[in-house]
Design a protein around this motif. Structure first.
Motif, short mmCIF file in Angstrom:
data_model
loop_
_atom_site.label_atom_id
_atom_site.label_comp_id
_atom_site.label_asym_id
_atom_site.label_seq_id
_atom_site.Cartn_x
_atom_site.Cartn_y
_atom_site.Cartn_z
N LYS A 14 0.89 -1.35 -0.12
CA LYS A 14 0.02 0.11 -0.07
C LYS A 14 0.81 1.28 -0.15
N PHE A 15 1.98 1.23 0.82
CA PHE A 15 2.67 2.63 1.12
C PHE A 15 4.04 2.59 0.08
N THR A 16 4.70 1.54 0.05
CA THR A 16 6.19 1.63 -0.57
C THR A 16 6.03 0.18 -1.42
N LEU A 41 -3.33 4.62 9.16
CA LEU A 41 -1.79 4.48 8.73
C LEU A 41 -1.39 5.45 8.03
N GLU A 42 -0.38 6.37 8.50
CA GLU A 42 0.20 7.37 7.69
C GLU A 42 1.57 6.94 7.11
N THR A 43 2.01 7.35 6.10
CA THR A 43 3.21 6.72 5.17
C THR A 43 4.10 6.83 5.90
N GLU A 44 4.61 7.76 7.09
CA GLU A 44 5.75 7.84 8.03
C GLU A 44 5.60 6.60 8.93
N ASP A 45 4.27 6.43 9.23
CA ASP A 45 4.19 5.16 10.11
C ASP A 45 4.42 3.87 9.35
N ALA A 46 4.14 3.84 8.30
CA ALA A 46 4.32 2.48 7.70
C ALA A 46 5.88 2.38 7.51
#
Length: 64
Positions: A14-16, A41-46
């Protein structure tokens, strides 16, 4: 409070998604418990979760 258990592979995709080929199967199969679900969930959290998971799986690895 929503508690959701997902595989690290879901977070990565989902994020990377570009990182997917670089992670080991054991890392991707890790269960991650998210207190407020995937939607919160935020990108930084992921990224933090991914880095921590890699670190945890490398803890007992031997350098060859």
């Amino acid at each position: 409070m929503l508690v959701e258990t997902v595989k690290l592979a879901s977070i990565v995709m989902k994020f990377t998604p570009q990182m997917f080929p670089f992670l080991k199967k054991i890392e991707l199969d890790s269960d991650i418990v998210l207190l407020n679900g995937m939607e919160a969930l935020e990108t930084e959290d992921a990224m933090e979760i991914i880095q921590y998971s890699i670190s945890e799986h490398q803890k007992d690895a031997w350098i060859q």
